[in-house]
Motif scaffolding. Structure first.
Motif, PDB file in Angstrom:
ATOM      1  N   TYR A   1      -6.897  -7.607  -7.174  1.00 11.31           N
ATOM      2  CA  TYR A   1      -5.727  -7.026  -7.832  1.00 11.31           C
ATOM      3  C   TYR A   1      -5.872  -7.125  -9.347  1.00 11.31           C
ATOM      4  O   TYR A   1      -6.423  -8.096  -9.871  1.00 11.31           O
ATOM      5  N   SER A   2      -5.345  -6.123 -10.037  1.00  9.95           N
ATOM      6  CA  SER A   2      -5.290  -6.174 -11.497  1.00  9.95           C
ATOM      7  C   SER A   2      -3.998  -5.509 -11.950  1.00  9.95           C
ATOM      8  O   SER A   2      -3.484  -4.606 -11.280  1.00  9.95           O
ATOM      9  N   VAL A   3      -3.462  -5.956 -13.074  1.00 13.65           N
ATOM     10  CA  VAL A   3      -2.215  -5.408 -13.597  1.00 13.65           C
ATOM     11  C   VAL A   3      -2.523  -4.175 -14.436  1.00 13.65           C
ATOM     12  O   VAL A   3      -3.253  -4.253 -15.430  1.00 13.65           O
ATOM     13  N   LEU A   4      -1.965  -3.046 -14.033  1.00 10.18           N
ATOM     14  CA  LEU A   4      -2.168  -1.791 -14.755  1.00 10.18           C
ATOM     15  C   LEU A   4      -1.270  -1.720 -15.985  1.00 10.18           C
ATOM     16  O   LEU A   4      -1.702  -1.351 -17.069  1.00 10.18           O
TER      17      LEU A   4
ATOM     18  N   TYR B   1      -7.053  -3.287  -6.643  1.00  7.32           N
ATOM     19  CA  TYR B   1      -5.835  -2.489  -6.521  1.00  7.32           C
ATOM     20  C   TYR B   1      -5.016  -2.641  -7.794  1.00  7.32           C
ATOM     21  O   TYR B   1      -4.886  -3.742  -8.337  1.00  7.32           O
ATOM     22  N   LYS B   2      -4.470  -1.534  -8.251  1.00  7.81           N
ATOM     23  CA  LYS B   2      -3.720  -1.519  -9.512  1.00  7.81           C
ATOM     24  C   LYS B   2      -2.247  -1.822  -9.257  1.00  7.81           C
ATOM     25  O   LYS B   2      -1.620  -1.205  -8.389  1.00  7.81           O
TER      26      LYS B   2
ATOM     27  N   LYS C   1     -13.132  -1.474  -6.316  1.00  9.49           N
ATOM     28  CA  LYS C   1     -12.257  -1.623  -7.471  1.00  9.49           C
ATOM     29  C   LYS C   1     -10.985  -2.350  -7.065  1.00  9.49           C
ATOM     30  O   LYS C   1     -10.483  -2.166  -5.951  1.00  9.49           O
TER      31      LYS C   1
ATOM     32  N   ASN D   1      -3.616   8.057 -13.472  1.00 12.42           N
ATOM     33  CA  ASN D   1      -4.015   6.666 -13.231  1.00 12.42           C
ATOM     34  C   ASN D   1      -2.804   5.879 -12.735  1.00 12.42           C
ATOM     35  O   ASN D   1      -2.248   5.034 -13.434  1.00 12.42           O
TER      36      ASN D   1
ATOM     37  N   PRO E   1      -0.439   3.361 -10.313  1.00 12.33           N
ATOM     38  CA  PRO E   1      -0.599   2.075  -9.622  1.00 12.33           C
ATOM     39  C   PRO E   1      -0.605   2.267  -8.109  1.00 12.33           C
ATOM     40  O   PRO E   1      -0.035   3.228  -7.591  1.00 12.33           O
ATOM     41  N   ASP E   2      -1.277   1.363  -7.426  1.00 13.62           N
ATOM     42  CA  ASP E   2      -1.241   1.367  -5.961  1.00 13.62           C
ATOM     43  C   ASP E   2       0.020   0.679  -5.461  1.00 13.62           C
ATOM     44  O   ASP E   2       0.535   1.005  -4.391  1.00 13.62           O
TER      45      ASP E   2
ATOM     46  N   ALA F   1       1.679  -2.452 -10.964  1.00 14.91           N
ATOM     47  CA  ALA F   1       2.619  -2.333 -12.078  1.00 14.91           C
ATOM     48  C   ALA F   1       3.747  -3.333 -11.858  1.00 14.91           C
ATOM     49  O   ALA F   1       4.247  -3.479 -10.733  1.00 14.91           O
TER      50      ALA F   1
ATOM     51  N   GLU G   1      -3.133 -11.298 -11.795  1.00 18.00           N
ATOM     52  CA  GLU G   1      -4.499 -11.219 -12.302  1.00 18.00           C
ATOM     53  C   GLU G   1      -5.394 -12.279 -11.657  1.00 18.00           C
ATOM     54  O   GLU G   1      -6.616 -12.118 -11.572  1.00 18.00           O
TER      55      GLU G   1
END
Length: 221
Positions: free
Chosen positions: A30-33, A5-6, A3, A50, A52-53, A8, A25
């Motif tokens: 990596y993805s923006v939470l 990494y989240k 998955k 939930n 963020p990392d 913020a 993005e």
């Protein structure tokens, strides 16, 4: 596939924040939470189930700035990694953000590759030092290796009690004039303590003093 990494994003400039969202993005893994315009909004958006990392944290924001927001995160969610994003490379900003709890500091006008490198370093190693911070912190730390290996053994042995007291105050947000009032000394005497520490520890800046204090357990971060 693992998955992503989240992340913020906490940044008050909308255009810059949207640009960062698009950039992050686009990074693999990596993805923006969520995104927030200040620390207060960040707190409202945080979901304990939930988290963020990694948080990309602006330094100067309205309502709740990066210093306060970072401190709140480290008190409540110490495992979240925080990377400071700033337009300012002043010693005061760097000192305050590292003392608040960030483990990386990078300029907003950096190359996207540098941002990705910083994010990877925080995820993998837990810290990142840009060339800016390397110049002001890591070079100073390297000097301590010489102090650690000299005949005195313990670098703290060269400091007297009043110098240690001054050093602790130097690691706060107080100005030298305010430190003088706190220690019931004249500003000239405080300048003398500062210059003495610079000479004994072979340092040149207040950032160097803070780094020395952190390294040697005089103050905690």
């Amino acid at each position: 596939m693992n998955k992503p990494y989240k992340v913020a994003l906490v940044e008050d400039h909308i255009l810059l924040r949207k640009g960062l969202v698009s950039m992050v993005e686009g990074f693999h893994d990596y993805s923006v939470l969520f995104e927030a315009s200040n620390g207060k909004e960040m707190i409202e958006l945080l979901d304990p189930g939930n988290l963020p990392d990694l948080v990309l944290m602006d330094v100067n924001m309205p309502e709740m700035d990066g210093f306060s927001s970072t401190g709140w995160l480290k008190r409540n969610y110490p495992d979240i990694r925080i990377l400071a994003l700033s337009m300012y490379d002043t010693e005061n900003s760097i000192i305050r953000m590292f003392k608040a709890g960030v483990r990386g500091y990078i300029m907003k006008y950096c190359d996207p590759v540098d941002l990705r490198t910083a994010m990877d370093a925080l995820i993998q190693k837990g810290y990142y030092y840009s060339e800016l911070v390397t110049g002001r912190l890591i070079h100073t730390i390297n000097r301590y290796d010489d102090l650690d290996n000299n005949d005195t053994g313990n670098p703290l042995s060269v400091l007297n009690d009043r110098e240690l007291e001054f050093l602790r105050y130097a690691c706060t947000e107080m100005t030298y004039k305010e430190i003088a009032c706190k220690m019931y000394l004249s500003p000239r005497t405080i300048d003398g303590y500062r210059d003495s520490l610079f000479d004994k520890l072979r340092l040149k800046t207040r950032v160097g003093l803070v780094t020395f204090a952190i390294r040697n357990g005089i103050v905690n971060v």
